[in-house]
Design an enzyme around this catalytic site. Structure first.
Site, PDB file in Angstrom:
ATOM      1  N   CYS A  22      68.758  60.056  13.289  1.00 42.04           N
ATOM      2  CA  CYS A  22      67.819  59.597  12.265  1.00 42.04           C
ATOM      3  C   CYS A  22      67.046  58.387  12.788  1.00 42.04           C
ATOM      4  O   CYS A  22      67.327  57.881  13.879  1.00 42.04           O
ATOM      5  CB  CYS A  22      68.551  59.235  10.966  1.00 42.04           C
ATOM      6  SG  CYS A  22      69.653  57.821  11.127  1.00 42.04           S
ATOM      7  N   CYS A  25      69.048  55.436  13.896  1.00 45.74           N
ATOM      8  CA  CYS A  25      69.653  55.537  15.226  1.00 45.74           C
ATOM      9  C   CYS A  25      68.679  55.045  16.290  1.00 45.74           C
ATOM     10  O   CYS A  25      69.045  54.270  17.172  1.00 45.74           O
ATOM     11  CB  CYS A  25      70.045  56.983  15.520  1.00 45.74           C
ATOM     12  SG  CYS A  25      71.332  57.647  14.455  1.00 45.74           S
ATOM     13  N   ASP A 458      38.318  68.309  18.335  1.00 50.52           N
ATOM     14  CA  ASP A 458      37.729  68.740  19.598  1.00 50.52           C
ATOM     15  C   ASP A 458      36.528  69.620  19.260  1.00 50.52           C
ATOM     16  O   ASP A 458      36.467  70.198  18.177  1.00 50.52           O
ATOM     17  CB  ASP A 458      38.768  69.529  20.398  1.00 50.52           C
ATOM     18  CG  ASP A 458      38.187  70.161  21.643  1.00 50.52           C
ATOM     19  OD1 ASP A 458      37.526  69.441  22.400  1.00 50.52           O
ATOM     20  OD2 ASP A 458      38.392  71.368  21.844  1.00 50.52           O
TER      21      ASP A 458
END
Length: 883
Positions: A22, A25, A458
């Site tokens: 997560c 972490c 683009d």
């Protein structure tokens, strides 16, 4: 920050990090590494399980960094440079375990173990409540310990397989940053602890013969609750983990595009060598159709090179000695020799590989909504639990009763539906996206898209069709069919990039193409040939000048076409120009509506393109785009995305080519056009299968609807369980004798789960709000061609048309047809195609005038011309001779 960095040697290193589940972490890993002496900068990416560290090599080593990550409870290893791997994989492939794949295999194992044991556990714990039979040794109060211990044994493998919830949950809780894992760990551990406590109490009751004590705990076991939440949330975690492998797939496709060998010339001998053995200064030989292995400068030969994958230019570029070539582009035309000037990790292509990975590695993870709620909810629940225990003890209750109530509060506070709230909504949302041709590859993309306030587009293949098409036809001949017949005859053997456009247009008009003789290709200029014994040529201005053919009458036409971003093809006989065809990569029919819709939603629209500034400006004026940046390289696109993000923008990038891959990976949400390259599709978070920019609008609207649904789901996930917290705390015990028991807990869990799933299914009714002009997509390959017959320009050779059989009749007439019912360019194209399909008829249809201006040779009757328009669903008001 370490001040000694000013005198030290800074270096950048990348690491694979394992064990992160997560955003908490990734934050913990970053915090631990950032404390090291000699560190300059660190970025941890949860999505790719990677870390990029910039540090002083005199003060810090990779081993020390790995040790710091290991001490934090995670794994780390130095990552192999993917660009280097691309160059060396043919000679010495290194088999390394993909950390994302390893994590997915681990999640799959956890999921299998969880449900293999959860199913019998649910049968034993709840089966008898709905009349299912239990074995004799598990029935009755006399067998209460066997009944409870069997559940405990079935729950243990599930708890062990999902032990990361406990290690990570309690770790974040200890650091004062609780997340959803903390809430799950707290509730699950409390339920498991209470079940073990109940086993001891029942054993004690059986020992002293107190069956009332046994009966009380026999029905108050929470083993199934303790592990069901683990199993359900593991499903969501597994689905999230599956989306993490896309960046490594993108890198794999990029590496596959890198040429593995090159043909070089050394000491007069041609050698085929691995591409990593090519050195600067080597002479490299490339045949037509081959990929160019390294960057360099052409020394011999003329050709056209497809650079669209790298630069985004839709039309292959003519190359001659002195021009540069880029590795991994395709040689479309002739044979060339060039001198290598960039090899190995210095090539443009190797830089793109690094850019894709760098962009992914620095992409910030979003804070999950469930984690945010848990961060607030966990301290509140723990406070309520402690207060409950304290109040009961102070009021004279036994310690056992107070502990029972406190644990019950923790158990009921973690709803099973919490694990379903986000994944179910994401699952329905992604399914709904698929119905609309939008493939959403990760829940994070769907959650992030609702905050998008800038869309970067683009040009080639995204806003435009991605291939050149005929847009203008101007000729001195009496009708366009005669002219296109000559043009197609010349171009059918040509290698010119626009030849296909001319041939496709001739095919659309169903024109017979005469044969040619003495065909000759003139590299960098055009082609020449004889048709029915007469000389014709086609090419650029340089060719006309070589043939001494005057351009005076056509200078305005050529300038206009160039200003509009179109490429002119000039056709001439031996004395003069007979016509010009303009070709361009045309805008898709829905692009304008999509851009208008995005702007109406308050989204800034930016176009980035590797094409030239003149073409980009023409597109900007046509579509009303807010900002345009032309002639950009892949790294420039990625840097622009990063610049917008630095300004606080939430950016979506829409592209289709290899050159878009770094920007797609960098953007908060990358959307790839379905017809694009594999690299772009893998680098993106979302794939638009219909190649339609209106789907960008749909994706944002779907994300907003999904986020609303997730918030509603989280409310229902907590609602019934929160109602039960007073019951668990014993608030109603003195008045009504009510305490929480597994039946009430199961009912609350079931209600919240049913409401969550039912609410998520409401997303199936999602309908995007799109403009009414969407029907224009019915025929998105047709474009309006501007046809001009120059009757005012006198032919110097009046016998041109006589050299072509059946191209002109004796009685050329001009007519005007007024038509009712034409509403859009699609209608205009349909009428144009219908009339031009008749023998001896050519026309220009004006949508503004609601009229068709027809040139006919008298072969077809007026009634026939009217009928083809009527058959198309339109009404002919009049057909008169033109004045």
């Amino acid at each position: 920050m370490d001040n000694s960095l000013q005198t030290g040697q800074l270096t950048k290193e990348k690491f694979d990090v394992t064990g992160m589940t997560c955003s908490a972490c990734s934050s913990r890993v970053e915090k631990c590494v950032r404390q090291l002496d000699g560190l300059h900068d660190v970025t941890v990416n949860l999505l790719t399980n990677s870390m990029q560290v910039e540090f002083d090599t005199e003060k810090l080593s990779t081993d020390t960094i790995i040790q710091a990550v290991t001490q934090a409870g995670y794994g780390a290893s130095v990552k192999t440079d993917p660009a280097h791997q691309a160059q060396t994989q043919t000679t010495a492939p290194i088999k390394r375990e993909n950390p994302v794949e390893a994590q997915m295999n681990e999640m799959k194992h956890r999921l299998i173990v969880s449900f293999v044991f959860l199913i019998p556990l649910m049968y034993v714990s709840m089966g008898h409540m709905i009349g299912l039979p239990l074995p004799g040794f598990l029935r009755g109060h006399a067998n209460a310990v066997s009944f409870a211990f069997t559940q405990f044994l079935l729950a243990l493998p599930i708890a062990y397989a999902n032990r990361k919830f406990y290690t990570k949950g309690f770790s974040t809780l200890a650091h004062g940053a609780p997340n959803m894992d903390s809430l799950v760990a707290l509730g699950s551990a409390a339920a498991m602890t209470y079940g073990i406590f109940a086993i001891y109490r029942m054993s004690y009751g059986l020992g002293i013969g107190n069956m009332e004590l046994v009966a009380r705990y026999h029905e108050n076991l929470y083993f199934e609750s303790s592990v069901m939440i683990l199993a359900l949330i593991t499903i969501g975690k597994y689905l999230e983990t599956r989306s993490k492998g896309k960046t490594s797939e993108a890198l794999t496709h990029l590496m596959d595009m890198a040429p593995k060998t090159a043909t070089i010339e050394r000491n007069g001998t041609q050698l085929e060598v691995p591409v990593e053995q090519v050195m600067i200064g080597d002479t490299v030989l490339v045949k037509p159709g081959q990929r160019i292995p390294v960057d360099g400068i052409i020394t011999e030969g003329h050709t056209s090179i497809d650079q669209s994958a790298i630069t985004g230019e839709s039309i292959p570029v003519e190359k001659e000695p002195g021009d540069s070539v880029i590795g991994a582009t395709i040689n479309k035309g002739g044979f060339i020799r060039f001198t290598a000037n960039k090899v190995g990790n210095d090539t443009t292509f190797a830089q793109i590989i690094r850019l894709v990975e760098d962009a992914s590695a620095t992409k910030a993870p979003i804070a999950k909504l469930a984690d945010q709620i848990a961060g607030i909810f966990v301290p509140i629940v723990m406070g309520i639990s402690l207060i409950t225990a304290a109040i009961w003890i102070l009021s004279g209750a036994t310690f056992e009763f107070a502990l029972n109530c406190a644990i019950s509060v923790l158990v009921i506070s973690c709803p099973c539906a919490l694990g379903l709230a986000t994944p179910v909504a994401i699952m329905v949302g992604t399914g709904k996206g698929a119905e609309h041709g939008i493939l959403i590859k990760s829940g994070q993309a769907l959650e992030t898209a609702h905050n998008i306030n800038t869309v970067v587009l683009d040009k080639t293949g995204t806003i435009t069709q991605g291939k050149p098409m005929v847009t203008d036809v101007q000729t001195l001949l009496p009708n366009q069919n005669a002219f296109i017949s000559i043009a197609a005859a010349l171009e059918q053997n040509s290698e010119h990039p626009l030849a296909d456009a001319v041939m496709q247009y001739a095919k659309t008009l169903q024109i017979a193409i005469p044969s040619v003789t003495q065909f000759l290709s003139l590299p960098g200029r055009g082609v020449e040939a004889y048709i029915d014994g007469k000389y014709y040529c086609a090419g650029n201005i340089r060719l006309m000048q070589e043939k001494n053919i005057s351009l005076t009458q056509w200078e305005d036409t050529l300038e206009t076409l160039t200003t509009q971003g179109k490429t002119p093809l000039i056709f001439a006989d031996d004395k003069q120009i007979i016509g010009i065809i303009g070709a361009a990569d045309v805008v898709k029919p829905t692009s304008k509506q999509a851009i208008q819709q995005l702007k109406a939603m308050g989204v800034q629209v930016v176009m980035l393109t590797g094409d030239n500034a003149q073409t980009a400006a023409a597109i900007q004026a046509q579509l009303g785009i807010d900002e345009v940046i032309a002639e950009v390289l892949p790294q420039d696109k990625e840097q622009k995305i990063a610049s917008l993000q630095a300004d606080g923008k939430v950016v979506a990038m829409v592209g289709d080519g290899v050159n878009d891959a770094p920007a797609l990976a960098r953007a908060n949400v990358g959307l790839a056009i379905g017809a694009g390259t594999d690299v772009a599709l893998d680098s993106a978070d979302v794939v638009l299968m219909k190649n339609d920019l209106l789907d960008v609008v749909t994706a944002i609207q779907l994300s907003k609807a999904t986020i609303r649904n997730i918030k509603q789901n989280l409310f229902w996930a907590f609602f019934y369980n929160c109602l039960c917290i007073p019951l668990a705390a014993g608030v109603f015990y003195h008045a009504f004798g009510l305490l929480l028991n597994p039946m009430i807990g199961a009912a609350a869990m079931s209600c919240s789960s049913i409401f969550v799933v039912s609410n998520a299914l409401r997303l199936r009714g999602f309908r995007p709000t799109l403009p009414n002009t969407q029907e224009i997509t019915k025929n998105n390959e047709e474009i309006s061609v501007n046809i001009i017959i120059h009757a005012d320009k006198q032919m110097q050779n009046t016998s041109v048309e006589n050299n072509l059989n059946n191209n002109e009749g004796a009685n050329t007439m001009k007519k005007t047809m007024i038509i009712e019912g034409m509403m859009c360019p699609h209608c205009q194209n349909a009428v144009t195609k219908a009339l031009n399909g008749l023998d001896g008829v050519s026309c220009t249809v004006s949508l503004e005038d609601k009229a068709a201006y027809i040139t006919t040779e008298g072969i077809v009757s007026d009634n026939d011309m009217k009928q083809v328009v009527i058959d198309g669903g339109y009404k002919v008001i009049s057909l008169t001779d033109a004045e």
